[in-house]
Design a protein around this motif. Sequence first.
Motif, PDB file in Angstrom:
ATOM      1  N   LEU A   1       0.850  -1.188   0.000  1.00 59.84           N
ATOM      2  CA  LEU A   1       0.000   0.000   0.000  1.00 59.84           C
ATOM      3  C   LEU A   1       0.888   1.240   0.000  1.00 59.84           C
ATOM      4  O   LEU A   1       1.828   1.347   0.797  1.00 59.84           O
ATOM      5  CB  LEU A   1      -0.883   0.031   1.252  1.00 59.84           C
ATOM      6  CG  LEU A   1      -1.917  -1.077   1.401  1.00 59.84           C
ATOM      7  CD1 LEU A   1      -2.468  -1.101   2.820  1.00 59.84           C
ATOM      8  CD2 LEU A   1      -3.030  -0.877   0.399  1.00 59.84           C
ATOM      9  N   LEU A   2       0.557   2.196  -0.879  1.00 59.13           N
ATOM     10  CA  LEU A   2       1.335   3.426  -1.007  1.00 59.13           C
ATOM     11  C   LEU A   2       0.397   4.621  -1.113  1.00 59.13           C
ATOM     12  O   LEU A   2      -0.552   4.609  -1.903  1.00 59.13           O
ATOM     13  CB  LEU A   2       2.214   3.382  -2.270  1.00 59.13           C
ATOM     14  CG  LEU A   2       3.095   2.151  -2.463  1.00 59.13           C
ATOM     15  CD1 LEU A   2       3.603   2.074  -3.880  1.00 59.13           C
ATOM     16  CD2 LEU A   2       4.235   2.182  -1.479  1.00 59.13           C
TER      17      LEU A   2
ATOM     18  N   TYR B   1      -9.490   5.678   5.979  1.00 55.63           N
ATOM     19  CA  TYR B   1      -8.234   6.295   5.554  1.00 55.63           C
ATOM     20  C   TYR B   1      -7.133   6.058   6.596  1.00 55.63           C
ATOM     21  O   TYR B   1      -6.000   5.734   6.248  1.00 55.63           O
ATOM     22  CB  TYR B   1      -8.428   7.790   5.311  1.00 55.63           C
ATOM     23  CG  TYR B   1      -7.181   8.473   4.822  1.00 55.63           C
ATOM     24  CD1 TYR B   1      -6.713   8.250   3.528  1.00 55.63           C
ATOM     25  CD2 TYR B   1      -6.459   9.327   5.650  1.00 55.63           C
ATOM     26  CE1 TYR B   1      -5.559   8.871   3.073  1.00 55.63           C
ATOM     27  CE2 TYR B   1      -5.312   9.941   5.198  1.00 55.63           C
ATOM     28  CZ  TYR B   1      -4.864   9.714   3.914  1.00 55.63           C
ATOM     29  OH  TYR B   1      -3.714  10.326   3.469  1.00 55.63           O
ATOM     30  N   LYS B   2      -7.459   6.194   7.857  1.00 54.98           N
ATOM     31  CA  LYS B   2      -6.477   5.925   8.922  1.00 54.98           C
ATOM     32  C   LYS B   2      -6.003   4.475   8.876  1.00 54.98           C
ATOM     33  O   LYS B   2      -4.820   4.193   9.096  1.00 54.98           O
ATOM     34  CB  LYS B   2      -7.063   6.256  10.297  1.00 54.98           C
ATOM     35  CG  LYS B   2      -7.137   7.734  10.577  1.00 54.98           C
ATOM     36  CD  LYS B   2      -7.773   8.024  11.923  1.00 54.98           C
ATOM     37  CE  LYS B   2      -7.977   9.510  12.100  1.00 54.98           C
ATOM     38  NZ  LYS B   2      -8.739   9.830  13.295  1.00 54.98           N
TER      39      LYS B   2
ATOM     40  N   VAL C   1       4.313   3.157   2.502  1.00 52.25           N
ATOM     41  CA  VAL C   1       4.617   4.578   2.305  1.00 52.25           C
ATOM     42  C   VAL C   1       3.330   5.330   2.611  1.00 52.25           C
ATOM     43  O   VAL C   1       2.353   5.230   1.875  1.00 52.25           O
ATOM     44  CB  VAL C   1       5.089   4.871   0.860  1.00 52.25           C
ATOM     45  CG1 VAL C   1       5.301   6.355   0.649  1.00 52.25           C
ATOM     46  CG2 VAL C   1       6.375   4.095   0.555  1.00 52.25           C
ATOM     47  N   SER C   2       3.332   6.053   3.730  1.00 50.49           N
ATOM     48  CA  SER C   2       2.099   6.726   4.154  1.00 50.49           C
ATOM     49  C   SER C   2       2.342   8.215   4.359  1.00 50.49           C
ATOM     50  O   SER C   2       3.470   8.681   4.354  1.00 50.49           O
ATOM     51  CB  SER C   2       1.588   6.117   5.461  1.00 50.49           C
ATOM     52  OG  SER C   2       2.419   6.518   6.536  1.00 50.49           O
ATOM     53  N   ASP C   3       1.247   8.906   4.538  1.00 54.45           N
ATOM     54  CA  ASP C   3       1.280  10.334   4.823  1.00 54.45           C
ATOM     55  C   ASP C   3       0.743  10.562   6.241  1.00 54.45           C
ATOM     56  O   ASP C   3       0.219  11.605   6.545  1.00 54.45           O
ATOM     57  CB  ASP C   3       0.413  11.065   3.789  1.00 54.45           C
ATOM     58  CG  ASP C   3       0.752  12.526   3.658  1.00 54.45           C
ATOM     59  OD1 ASP C   3       1.938  12.869   3.761  1.00 54.45           O
ATOM     60  OD2 ASP C   3      -0.172  13.333   3.439  1.00 54.45           O
ATOM     61  N   ARG C   4       0.897   9.528   7.089  1.00 51.95           N
ATOM     62  CA  ARG C   4       0.226   9.529   8.390  1.00 51.95           C
ATOM     63  C   ARG C   4       0.624  10.681   9.296  1.00 51.95           C
ATOM     64  O   ARG C   4      -0.124  11.066  10.167  1.00 51.95           O
ATOM     65  CB  ARG C   4       0.392   8.205   9.118  1.00 51.95           C
ATOM     66  CG  ARG C   4       1.749   7.908   9.666  1.00 51.95           C
ATOM     67  CD  ARG C   4       1.765   6.573  10.431  1.00 51.95           C
ATOM     68  NE  ARG C   4       1.422   5.461   9.591  1.00 51.95           N
ATOM     69  CZ  ARG C   4       2.293   4.608   9.105  1.00 51.95           C
ATOM     70  NH1 ARG C   4       3.562   4.714   9.395  1.00 51.95           N
ATOM     71  NH2 ARG C   4       1.914   3.626   8.321  1.00 51.95           N
ATOM     72  N   PHE C   5       1.782  11.233   9.095  1.00 51.65           N
ATOM     73  CA  PHE C   5       2.192  12.332   9.967  1.00 51.65           C
ATOM     74  C   PHE C   5       1.576  13.655   9.540  1.00 51.65           C
ATOM     75  O   PHE C   5       1.748  14.655  10.193  1.00 51.65           O
ATOM     76  CB  PHE C   5       3.717  12.429  10.010  1.00 51.65           C
ATOM     77  CG  PHE C   5       4.330  11.155  10.534  1.00 51.65           C
ATOM     78  CD1 PHE C   5       4.134  10.785  11.850  1.00 51.65           C
ATOM     79  CD2 PHE C   5       5.047  10.319   9.714  1.00 51.65           C
ATOM     80  CE1 PHE C   5       4.663   9.602  12.344  1.00 51.65           C
ATOM     81  CE2 PHE C   5       5.588   9.143  10.197  1.00 51.65           C
ATOM     82  CZ  PHE C   5       5.405   8.779  11.507  1.00 51.65           C
ATOM     83  N   ARG C   6       0.836  13.634   8.453  1.00 44.35           N
ATOM     84  CA  ARG C   6       0.179  14.841   7.964  1.00 44.35           C
ATOM     85  C   ARG C   6      -1.335  14.720   7.999  1.00 44.35           C
ATOM     86  O   ARG C   6      -2.018  15.562   7.461  1.00 44.35           O
ATOM     87  CB  ARG C   6       0.646  15.165   6.550  1.00 44.35           C
ATOM     88  CG  ARG C   6       2.104  15.506   6.498  1.00 44.35           C
ATOM     89  CD  ARG C   6       2.444  16.005   5.129  1.00 44.35           C
ATOM     90  NE  ARG C   6       3.864  16.308   5.071  1.00 44.35           N
ATOM     91  CZ  ARG C   6       4.332  17.530   5.032  1.00 44.35           C
ATOM     92  NH1 ARG C   6       3.543  18.557   5.035  1.00 44.35           N
ATOM     93  NH2 ARG C   6       5.628  17.726   4.963  1.00 44.35           N
TER      94      ARG C   6
END
Length: 168
Positions: A88-89, A153-154, A162-167
Amino acid sequence: FIHTRNLLHTTWGWKDPRACLFLPMWNSLHDNIKFVFIYRHPYLVIDSLFRRGDRIFHFMPWLAAKAWMRYNKEMLTFYDHNKNNCILLNITAINRNPEHAFDILGRYLGIRFETPYNTVYHPGEINTTVGKIISVKHMVSVKLFANILNNLYKELENKAAVSDRFRC
């Protein structure tokens, strides 16, 4: 189809969100299929669907949110049962740091990417911000499913390589 493609190319793929509806079938066609799932934030997808102007969303605005939920639920269910051949990216995270993302993706696929990212893909062509709310219907469709969209989404972000979890 798969056999012919394998004869012509050592590595190949396709992009079609509807393929998420048939993942078990695709998986059954060949032993060595690897799935690369690239996803976007639900509000970006919903915004994009509304901006496209398809009449169906004018009459049934909730379908934009329901479509995102359906495809991504199918993807996550498949991922949970097939982790060894799935990755998952998050597209926003890929665009933010393509070298890092393609290092991870290359290791997963067992290949080395030699073509510069910006020559095959133009991140500026993907909208990364939600535009103004187009209509009350648009706003209602997002609000109606906000908890489900955010939780799904979470879950994607927590499972992504590769996630954008910190944003978020």
